[in-house]
Design a protein around this motif. Structure first.
Motif, PDB file in Angstrom:
ATOM      1  N   ARG A 173       0.853  -1.189   0.000  1.00  0.00           N
ATOM      2  CA  ARG A 173       0.000   0.000   0.000  1.00  0.00           C
ATOM      3  C   ARG A 173       0.886   1.235   0.000  1.00  0.00           C
ATOM      4  O   ARG A 173       1.936   1.248   0.645  1.00  0.00           O
ATOM      5  CB  ARG A 173      -0.891   0.005   1.243  1.00  0.00           C
ATOM      6  CG  ARG A 173      -1.507   1.365   1.573  1.00  0.00           C
ATOM      7  CD  ARG A 173      -2.296   1.358   2.850  1.00  0.00           C
ATOM      8  NE  ARG A 173      -2.576   2.733   3.289  1.00  0.00           N
ATOM      9  CZ  ARG A 173      -3.490   3.071   4.188  1.00  0.00           C
ATOM     10  NH1 ARG A 173      -4.222   2.124   4.772  1.00  0.00           N
ATOM     11  NH2 ARG A 173      -3.682   4.332   4.524  1.00  0.00           N
ATOM     12  N   ASP A 184       0.490   5.767   0.037  1.00  0.00           N
ATOM     13  CA  ASP A 184      -0.377   6.933   0.132  1.00  0.00           C
ATOM     14  C   ASP A 184       0.266   8.109  -0.580  1.00  0.00           C
ATOM     15  O   ASP A 184       1.464   8.369  -0.420  1.00  0.00           O
ATOM     16  CB  ASP A 184      -0.619   7.310   1.598  1.00  0.00           C
ATOM     17  CG  ASP A 184      -1.354   6.225   2.360  1.00  0.00           C
ATOM     18  OD1 ASP A 184      -2.481   5.885   1.958  1.00  0.00           O
ATOM     19  OD2 ASP A 184      -0.796   5.712   3.359  1.00  0.00           O
ATOM     20  N   ASP A 204       2.247  11.209   1.172  1.00  0.00           N
ATOM     21  CA  ASP A 204       2.496  10.479   2.413  1.00  0.00           C
ATOM     22  C   ASP A 204       2.271  11.425   3.591  1.00  0.00           C
ATOM     23  O   ASP A 204       1.972  12.614   3.419  1.00  0.00           O
ATOM     24  CB  ASP A 204       3.904   9.867   2.438  1.00  0.00           C
ATOM     25  CG  ASP A 204       5.011  10.921   2.327  1.00  0.00           C
ATOM     26  OD1 ASP A 204       4.779  12.104   2.671  1.00  0.00           O
ATOM     27  OD2 ASP A 204       6.120  10.556   1.914  1.00  0.00           O
ATOM     28  N   GLN A 205       2.417  10.912   4.808  1.00  0.00           N
ATOM     29  CA  GLN A 205       2.022  11.682   5.979  1.00  0.00           C
ATOM     30  C   GLN A 205       2.864  12.958   6.156  1.00  0.00           C
ATOM     31  O   GLN A 205       2.350  13.999   6.579  1.00  0.00           O
ATOM     32  CB  GLN A 205       2.103  10.805   7.236  1.00  0.00           C
ATOM     33  CG  GLN A 205       1.142  11.236   8.327  1.00  0.00           C
ATOM     34  CD  GLN A 205       0.799  10.125   9.287  1.00  0.00           C
ATOM     35  OE1 GLN A 205       1.200   8.978   9.101  1.00  0.00           O
ATOM     36  NE2 GLN A 205       0.054  10.450  10.338  1.00  0.00           N
ATOM     37  N   ARG A 261      -6.483  12.664  -0.677  1.00  0.00           N
ATOM     38  CA  ARG A 261      -5.397  11.696  -0.641  1.00  0.00           C
ATOM     39  C   ARG A 261      -5.767  10.508  -1.518  1.00  0.00           C
ATOM     40  O   ARG A 261      -6.928  10.118  -1.592  1.00  0.00           O
ATOM     41  CB  ARG A 261      -5.169  11.222   0.802  1.00  0.00           C
ATOM     42  CG  ARG A 261      -3.867  10.478   1.006  1.00  0.00           C
ATOM     43  CD  ARG A 261      -3.738  10.039   2.456  1.00  0.00           C
ATOM     44  NE  ARG A 261      -4.441   8.797   2.727  1.00  0.00           N
ATOM     45  CZ  ARG A 261      -4.786   8.375   3.935  1.00  0.00           C
ATOM     46  NH1 ARG A 261      -4.536   9.112   4.997  1.00  0.00           N
ATOM     47  NH2 ARG A 261      -5.386   7.215   4.099  1.00  0.00           N
ATOM     48  N   THR A 290      -4.927   6.620  -1.954  1.00  0.00           N
ATOM     49  CA  THR A 290      -4.318   5.450  -1.326  1.00  0.00           C
ATOM     50  C   THR A 290      -4.390   4.288  -2.313  1.00  0.00           C
ATOM     51  O   THR A 290      -5.479   3.869  -2.716  1.00  0.00           O
ATOM     52  CB  THR A 290      -5.049   5.068  -0.029  1.00  0.00           C
ATOM     53  OG1 THR A 290      -4.916   6.150   0.905  1.00  0.00           O
ATOM     54  CG2 THR A 290      -4.476   3.803   0.580  1.00  0.00           C
ATOM     55  N   TRP A 324      -5.774  13.692   8.647  1.00  0.00           N
ATOM     56  CA  TRP A 324      -5.275  12.427   8.091  1.00  0.00           C
ATOM     57  C   TRP A 324      -6.121  11.264   8.610  1.00  0.00           C
ATOM     58  O   TRP A 324      -6.513  10.383   7.852  1.00  0.00           O
ATOM     59  CB  TRP A 324      -3.807  12.250   8.477  1.00  0.00           C
ATOM     60  CG  TRP A 324      -3.188  10.958   8.011  1.00  0.00           C
ATOM     61  CD1 TRP A 324      -3.238   9.742   8.632  1.00  0.00           C
ATOM     62  CD2 TRP A 324      -2.427  10.758   6.816  1.00  0.00           C
ATOM     63  NE1 TRP A 324      -2.559   8.790   7.910  1.00  0.00           N
ATOM     64  CE2 TRP A 324      -2.044   9.380   6.778  1.00  0.00           C
ATOM     65  CE3 TRP A 324      -2.022  11.590   5.776  1.00  0.00           C
ATOM     66  CZ2 TRP A 324      -1.282   8.843   5.747  1.00  0.00           C
ATOM     67  CZ3 TRP A 324      -1.252  11.059   4.747  1.00  0.00           C
ATOM     68  CH2 TRP A 324      -0.893   9.693   4.741  1.00  0.00           C
ATOM     69  N   ASP A 325      -6.398  11.276   9.906  1.00  0.00           N
ATOM     70  CA  ASP A 325      -7.206  10.211  10.509  1.00  0.00           C
ATOM     71  C   ASP A 325      -8.636  10.219   9.973  1.00  0.00           C
ATOM     72  O   ASP A 325      -9.258   9.161   9.829  1.00  0.00           O
ATOM     73  CB  ASP A 325      -7.229  10.349  12.036  1.00  0.00           C
ATOM     74  CG  ASP A 325      -5.871  10.071  12.672  1.00  0.00           C
ATOM     75  OD1 ASP A 325      -5.021   9.454  11.992  1.00  0.00           O
ATOM     76  OD2 ASP A 325      -5.663  10.466  13.834  1.00  0.00           O
ATOM     77  N   GLU A 327      -8.529   8.421   6.785  1.00  0.00           N
ATOM     78  CA  GLU A 327      -8.375   6.993   7.055  1.00  0.00           C
ATOM     79  C   GLU A 327      -9.730   6.380   7.411  1.00  0.00           C
ATOM     80  O   GLU A 327     -10.055   5.264   6.994  1.00  0.00           O
ATOM     81  CB  GLU A 327      -7.381   6.788   8.199  1.00  0.00           C
ATOM     82  CG  GLU A 327      -6.801   5.394   8.284  1.00  0.00           C
ATOM     83  CD  GLU A 327      -5.918   5.037   7.099  1.00  0.00           C
ATOM     84  OE1 GLU A 327      -5.810   3.839   6.807  1.00  0.00           O
ATOM     85  OE2 GLU A 327      -5.359   5.947   6.457  1.00  0.00           O
ATOM     86  N   ASN A 328     -10.523   7.114   8.176  1.00  0.00           N
ATOM     87  CA  ASN A 328     -11.861   6.642   8.533  1.00  0.00           C
ATOM     88  C   ASN A 328     -12.766   6.573   7.307  1.00  0.00           C
ATOM     89  O   ASN A 328     -13.547   5.632   7.145  1.00  0.00           O
ATOM     90  CB  ASN A 328     -12.477   7.567   9.588  1.00  0.00           C
ATOM     91  CG  ASN A 328     -13.827   7.082  10.064  1.00  0.00           C
ATOM     92  OD1 ASN A 328     -13.956   5.951  10.535  1.00  0.00           O
ATOM     93  ND2 ASN A 328     -14.836   7.922   9.955  1.00  0.00           N
ATOM     94  N   SER A 358     -12.115   3.529   5.250  1.00  0.00           N
ATOM     95  CA  SER A 358     -12.123   2.270   6.013  1.00  0.00           C
ATOM     96  C   SER A 358     -13.065   1.227   5.428  1.00  0.00           C
ATOM     97  O   SER A 358     -12.808   0.019   5.566  1.00  0.00           O
ATOM     98  CB  SER A 358     -12.485   2.539   7.468  1.00  0.00           C
ATOM     99  OG  SER A 358     -13.814   3.058   7.597  1.00  0.00           O
ATOM    100  N   ILE A 410     -11.100  -0.566   2.847  1.00  0.00           N
ATOM    101  CA  ILE A 410     -10.087  -1.415   3.486  1.00  0.00           C
ATOM    102  C   ILE A 410     -10.748  -2.652   4.094  1.00  0.00           C
ATOM    103  O   ILE A 410     -10.232  -3.778   3.998  1.00  0.00           O
ATOM    104  CB  ILE A 410      -9.326  -0.623   4.566  1.00  0.00           C
ATOM    105  CG1 ILE A 410      -8.667   0.639   3.952  1.00  0.00           C
ATOM    106  CG2 ILE A 410      -8.303  -1.495   5.255  1.00  0.00           C
ATOM    107  CD1 ILE A 410      -7.699   0.350   2.845  1.00  0.00           C
TER     108      ILE A 410
END
Length: 441
Positions: free
Chosen positions: A184, A186, A189-190, A213, A215, A426-427, A430-431, A434, A437
């Motif tokens: 994976r 991104d 990136d962070q 973003r 991914t 960022w989180d 990610e949520n 999800s 994912i």
């Protein structure tokens, strides 16, 4: 042309349709064959077919859905001229004779920033499928669309080649995705994400920029996008589910956000911005200064547009909470009556992109997106939907991914405003990804 009697199977419908197709006489307008059938599982039907063009769409309640194979007509360009020209051409094929006839497709987010991954989608692409399944409230029709001097032998050959050994309804058995994940990555990136967020927050003259973003998940084998969509449907209720396959590339997703729906002179839209995880008490979202500010910017932009193109309109005075599978969202709904002379091309020109996907002010936000993201959004965040004779609906292509070969690229964004912190944004992304994912692990 239509058949009056209900048919017990797709196979019987195919036999009847073949006789209608054989009798077709060349016409400048669309001729549409509609045959009532017993319902079948649309995603199974799509997954079995070998055509390069496949389309699927379902509304939020899953009471209306379509599945299309092939193309009777296709309207697409690599460069975008104007919404006016596109809709002029779309209207040409539509007829009151066939109330269920619609174009399906969409526009790219920003044609200045497309890449090879999106080459089959163009600046825009709309299709009237050759063959369709269309369902509404449990009733289904099998359709064929014909126009002009069609190669009837070729159409009959495609009809004969359709795979029809399909269960009436989904049997609940999951099929393998071939989802052995190799790696994976991104983009950004962070570290680059933090730098971009800091740059937006320090930029004078912008109130909000929606930074996205990309991914990318790389698999050992080509994953099955139709099984992926089925699994996505299962974990994302109350969303618009969609998929567009052009050649070997599939754009699919589960969007919670309607850009607008127009039926005759009535228009509906909604502001959807401000997000917190589902594990959080929704009252915290309603009381969050940062999220309320982010939401208010979208409300103000949509209200400004409604003032321009509506005779009158109403909107909810206080945002409500929309709770989906992976989060709470602030939502404000609008409804209005359009002024005379206002059409879909005008509405899109006003609304897209809203500050929920672009930012405020729009021009400056789009410039920063192009500068900072480093990838093409393509149809992510863009208007996708359908256009009928006197109606249209476009949703925003979010909570979405692009399947291309052995790679799934998932897109999601976060609104950067005063009070934003790079780690929490960022989180949030990610949520938002999800669900994708979850279905591939």
């Amino acid at each position: 042309m239509s058949a009056k009697s209900n048919l017990s199977s797709l196979e019987e419908a195919r036999q009847q349709m073949a006789s209608f197709i054989a009798a077709y006489k060349p016409s400048k307008s669309i001729e549409r064959i509609e045959i009532k059938i017993q319902p079948v599982d649309m995603l199974s039907w799509l997954s079995l077919q070998t055509d390069d063009v496949k389309i699927y769409g379902a509304n939020q309640s899953d009471t209306v859905s379509i599945a299309g194979i092939g193309q009777a007509v296709c309207l697409t360009e690599r460069k975008f001229g104007s919404f006016v020209q596109v809709f002029k051409e779309l209207r040409y094929c539509l007829s009151p004779k066939y109330p269920y006839l619609q174009w399906y497709g969409g526009f790219c987010f920003d044609q200045a920033h497309t890449d090879d991954d999106w080459q089959e989608f163009g600046a825009y692409r709309f299709v009237i499928p050759r063959f369709e399944l269309a369902a509404q409230n449990g009733k289904m029709i099998f359709c064929c669309n014909l126009i002009g001097s069609v190669n009837i032998k070729g159409v009959l050959k495609k009809l004969a080649g359709l795979q029809l050994n399909i269960q009436p309804t989904y049997q609940g058995k999951q099929h393998p995705l071939n989802a052995v994940i190799l790696r994976r990555n991104d983009q950004p990136d962070q570290e680059h994400w933090k730098n971009s967020v800091d740059q937006i927050l320090s930029e004078k003259g912008v109130q909000k920029v929606v930074l996205a973003r990309k991914t990318s998940i790389h698999f050992k084998q080509d994953p099955d996008p139709w099984e992926m969509l089925r699994r996505l449907n299962a974990v994302t209720p109350n969303s618009y589910h969609f998929a567009f396959q052009f050649k070997k590339t599939v754009f699919l997703g589960a969007s919670p956000e309607r850009l607008y729906r127009r039926y005759q002179r009535t228009i509906e839209s909604e502001a959807l911005a401000g997000t917190m995880p589902k594990s959080v008490d929704p009252k915290l979202l309603q009381n969050s200064t940062k999220n309320k500010h982010e939401h208010a910017l979208v409300v103000e932009a949509i209200e400004s547009s409604f003032k321009e193109f509506c005779l009158n309109y109403t909107r909810e005075k206080v945002p409500s909470i929309l709770t989906l599978a992976n989060g709470h969202h602030l939502i404000t709904k609008f409804q209005g009556q359009l002024k005379d002379g206002i059409s879909d091309e005008d509405i899109l020109q006003f609304l897209h992109p809203t500050p929920a996907l672009g930012g405020t002010p729009r021009k400056k936000a789009i410039e920063m997106i192009a500068k900072l993201e480093g990838f093409s959004r393509g149809w992510y965040g863009a208007p996708i939907g359908y256009v009928g004779l006197d109606w249209a609906e476009f949703v925003v292509g979010i909570r979405s991914g692009l399947v291309r070969g052995k790679r799934l690229s998932v897109f999601a964004g976060a609104g950067i405003v005063d009070g934003s912190e790079s780690k929490s944004e960022w989180d949030e992304i990610e949520n938002k990804i999800s669900n994708f994912i979850k279905i591939i692990q």
